[in-house]
Design an enzyme around this catalytic site. Structure first.
Site, PDB file in Angstrom:
ATOM      1  N   ASP A  91       0.831  -1.187   0.000  1.00 41.22           N
ATOM      2  CA  ASP A  91       0.000   0.000   0.000  1.00 41.22           C
ATOM      3  C   ASP A  91       0.875   1.250   0.000  1.00 41.22           C
ATOM      4  O   ASP A  91       1.930   1.287   0.637  1.00 41.22           O
ATOM      5  CB  ASP A  91      -0.901  -0.025   1.243  1.00 41.22           C
ATOM      6  CG  ASP A  91      -1.968   1.049   1.214  1.00 41.22           C
ATOM      7  OD1 ASP A  91      -2.714   1.121   0.235  1.00 41.22           O
ATOM      8  OD2 ASP A  91      -2.051   1.822   2.194  1.00 41.22           O
ATOM      9  N   GLU A 122       0.979  -0.587  -5.149  1.00 43.66           N
ATOM     10  CA  GLU A 122      -0.194   0.299  -5.137  1.00 43.66           C
ATOM     11  C   GLU A 122       0.326   1.680  -5.518  1.00 43.66           C
ATOM     12  O   GLU A 122       0.689   2.478  -4.663  1.00 43.66           O
ATOM     13  CB  GLU A 122      -0.865   0.275  -3.762  1.00 43.66           C
ATOM     14  CG  GLU A 122      -2.187   1.039  -3.704  1.00 43.66           C
ATOM     15  CD  GLU A 122      -2.003   2.498  -3.327  1.00 43.66           C
ATOM     16  OE1 GLU A 122      -2.253   3.358  -4.207  1.00 43.66           O
ATOM     17  OE2 GLU A 122      -1.604   2.792  -2.193  1.00 43.66           O
ATOM     18  N   ASP A 178     -10.993   2.061  -1.400  1.00 48.01           N
ATOM     19  CA  ASP A 178     -11.157   3.496  -1.145  1.00 48.01           C
ATOM     20  C   ASP A 178     -12.093   4.165  -2.144  1.00 48.01           C
ATOM     21  O   ASP A 178     -12.370   5.360  -2.026  1.00 48.01           O
ATOM     22  CB  ASP A 178      -9.794   4.205  -1.193  1.00 48.01           C
ATOM     23  CG  ASP A 178      -8.965   3.969   0.064  1.00 48.01           C
ATOM     24  OD1 ASP A 178      -9.556   3.725   1.123  1.00 48.01           O
ATOM     25  OD2 ASP A 178      -7.726   4.035  -0.025  1.00 48.01           O
TER      26      ASP A 178
END
Length: 518
Positions: free
Chosen positions: A291, A338, A391
Site C-alpha cells: 500500500d 499500489e 477506497d
C-alpha cells in the site's frame, strides 16, 4: 503472472451469525464461489487486529491476526465453546458489521475457550509461541494495555517498560503471565484457522492477495518493540508523521499520523524489520500489495503538531535499496505496487526498475482519451486493472456521483448508458483489457450502490462496515461471472455436463426385473 481474474472482499464482509465475518465455513464457501466463478484470486484487506475506527489500516501489530475473525463454530467443534454460549453471541443478520455486539461478546467467549484448553492443545500453543518470535512482544503489549486501562504504550507509568528495557519486560512477563498466555492462544487459533483456509483455497486453485499498509500505528507492538526503526524522540513521540498532500480524495490531504521510518537506521541493520514483516505476510498470502508504494520513493512528512496534511514536505525513501533486497529474499512472494495518488516520473521509474505490476483503476479513467487508466493506453500487460479499490465507491455508486462530463465520456467510451448497463460494461471493459490480472469489488458484481461502499478516505465514521447477507452470493451469479471471465481467456469455460444416454430397452427390462424381484 498468468492472465486471470479475482474479487476484492474483506474478511469482515463475509456473512456470519456473530456480527462480523470470520475465517471458517463462510470463508470456505466464498472460496467455493470464487472457484465456480473462474476466479483465481481473492484480494483481502489487512487482517491484523484493528484499533482506531475499526480500520484494518490502523493495527496494533503488523504480524498478528484479528481476533474477531476467529470462527467460533470451529472452536465449538474442538469442545472449547458450548452451543448455549454461541447462541448468546448471535445477532440478527445485517449488511453492516455490528462492532458494538462483537466488542461486547468476543473477548469473553475467547477467554472461556482458553479456560478449557488442555493437554496437547496447550502444548501446541506453546510450540506456536516459540516459532513466532514477534508474539512475545505482542502478547505482552496486549496484556500491558489491559493492565494499564487501555493506555497507549508511550503513556504507561513504568518508564522502563515504555523503553522496552529487558529487566522491565521480564518483570511484567511474570506479573501478567496469565493474560500473556491468553493473547498467545488467541493468535494460535487465528493462524491455525487461517492456514486451514489458505490450504483449502490453494487446493482449489484460488490464491490470496494480502494488503500491506506501508506504515504501522504509533500505538502498536511494532513501534514499542522496535523504537530504533522509527523516527521518535526519547519519550516515544514522533516529531513528524505520515500523510499525503491534497489529492483526488481530500483538498486538505490526508493526515494519517503514523510514525515515519528511520530509514538510515533500517539500512544499517539490513532492513531486518521489513524482512520480518514480509516473511510474516508471505505465510498468510500468495501475493502482497504494498500500500502507498510511492512512499518508498518519496514520502510526505508532516509536522506532528499540524492540523492538516497541507504543511508537509517530500522526503526521500529507500527505493530499490529496500525493494531489491526484498525481492531477492522472497522470490516466491509476488509483490504488487499500489502506485496511486500523486505520482512523479521517479515513482514510475522505481516501479519499472522493481518489476512490480502497478494498478489501473477504471473509476479514475474517464477524464478523456489520454487518461492512462483507460485500457487502450495500457502499454504492458504487467499491471492489474480494477473497477475500484476499497477506497473507491462501488461501480454503480461511482456512476451515480460522476460529473456530467465524466459520465458523458464514460457512456461514449463504453457504448452504453444507464447505471446497470454502465456497471456491466465497466466489468467487461476491465475483464477484456490486456492487464494480466483483473480485480473487481464483490459489490460491483452484485450491482450494489454507495450504500455498500467500504471506505471514504478522510471521513472518520461509517467505514469498514458493509457485509454480505446470507444467500446473497449464488451459484447463478458465479456462472454469470465465469462466462464473462472465460470469454476473454481469464479462466477455462465451465464444463458442460454430458447428456445422459437413453437406456436401451434391454437395460430397462433388467431394471424392471430387479425391481419386481425385490
Amino acid at each position: 503472472m498468468k492472465r486471470s481474474a479475482g474479487i476484492l472482499l474483506p474478511v469482515f464482509s463475509l456473512p456470519s451469525p456473530y456480527g462480523i465475518g470470520s475465517i471458517g465455513a463462510e470463508a470456505r464457501a466464498f472460496v467455493d464461489f470464487l472457484h465456480a466463478a473462474g476466479q483465481s484470486w481473492w484480494q483481502l484487506l489487512p487482517v491484523g487486529p484493528a484499533s482506531k475506527g475499526n480500520s484494518p489500516y490502523t493495527s496494533e501489530s503488523t504480524f498478528a491476526g484479528n481476533p474477531y475473525f476467529i470462527d467460533l463454530d470451529l472452536l465449538a467443534e474442538e469442545g472449547l465453546l458450548e452451543e448455549t454460549e454461541l447462541g448468546a453471541a448471535k445477532v440478527p443478520a445485517s449488511d453492516q458489521v455490528d462492532y458494538p455486539a462483537v466488542t461486547k461478546s468476543r473477548e469473553a467467549l475467547l477467554r472461556k475457550a482458553f479456560s478449557r484448553l488442555s493437554g496437547s492443545a496447550a502444548e501446541a500453543v506453546r510450540d506456536f509461541t516459540k516459532r513466532n518470535p514477534w508474539l512475545k512482544d505482542y502478547a505482552l503489549f496486549c496484556a500491558a494495555k489491559k493492565h494499564f486501562d487501555g493506555d497507549a504504550w508511550y503513556d504507561w507509568p513504568d518508564e522502563a517498560l515504555r523503553s522496552h528495557k529487558k529487566a522491565a519486560v521480564e518483570h511484567w512477563q511474570a506479573v501478567l503471565a496469565e493474560d500473556i498466555a491468553f493473547y498467545s492462544c488467541v493468535q494460535y487459533w487465528f493462524f491455525q484457522q487461517w492456514e486451514a483456509l489458505k490450504t483449502y483455497a490453494n487446493r482449489l486453485g484460488v490464491r490470496l492477495i494480502g494488503d500491506l499498509p506501508i506504515y504501522v500505528s504509533l500505538d502498536s507492538s511494532d513501534v514499542w518493540g522496535s523504537r530504533k526503526d522509527f523516527l521518535l524522540d526519547k519519550t516515544g513521540h514522533p516529531s513528524k508523521v505520515a500523510g499525503v498532500p491534497p489529492d483526488y480524495f481530500s483538498e486538505d490531504g490526508q493526515l494519517w499520523g503514523n510514525p515515519l521510518y528511520n530509514w538510515e537506521a533500517q539500512k544499517a541493520n539490513g532492513y531486518r524489520w521489513w524482512v520480518r514483516r514480509i516473511r510474516g505476510a508471505s505465510k498468510l498470502f500468495d501475493a502482497v500489495r504494498i500500500d502507498h508504494f510511492r512512499g518508498l520513493e518519496s514520502y510526505w512528512a508532516v509536522p506532528a503538531e499540524a492540523e492538516t496534511a497541507k504543511t508537509g514536505t517530500w522526503e526521500k525513501g529507500p527505493g530499490m535499496d529496500l525493494l531489491g533486497m526484498l525481492k531477492a529474499k522472497f522470490p516466491r512472494t509476488a509483490l504488487i505496487a499500489e502506485d496511486l495518488g500523486f505520482l512523479t516520473e521517479e515513482v514510475h521509474a522505481l516501479r519499472e526498475e522493481s518489476g512490480l505490476p502497478g494498478m489501473k483503476v477504471l473509476e479514475f479513467a474517464f477524464s478523456g482519451p489520454d487518461n492512462g487508466y483507460l485500457p487502450h493506453n495500457y502499454t504492458t500487460p504487467r499491471c492489474i486493472c480494477y473497477t475500484g479499490t476499497h477506497d473507491n465507491d462501488t461501480a454503480a455508486g461511482w456512476y451515480a456521483a460522476a460529473t456530467e462530463k465524466e459520465k458523458a465520456f464514460a457512456e461514449k467510451y463504453l457504448g452504453v448508458s444507464g447505471t446497470e448497463a454502465v456497471r456491466l460494461a465497466l466489468l467487461r471493459c476491465g475483464q477484456g483489457s490486456v492487464a494480466e490480472l483483473f480485480i473487481a469489488q464483490m459489490q460491483d458484481y452484485l450491482g450494489l450502490g454507495t450504500e455498500a461502499r467500504l471506505n471514504v478516505p478522510g471521513v472518520a465514521a461509517g467505514n469498514w462496515q458493509w457485509r454480505l447477507l446470507p444467500g446473497q452470493v449464488t451459484l447463478e451469479l458465479a456462472k454469470e461471472i465465469r462466462e464473462m471471465t472465460a470469454l476473454v481467456n481469464r479462466c477455462e469455460p465451465a464444463e458442460e455436463p454430458e447428456p445422459e444416454a437413453e437406456p436401451s430397452g434391454e437395460a430397462t427390462e433388467e431394471v424392471n426385473k430387479e425391481e419386481l424381484s425385490s
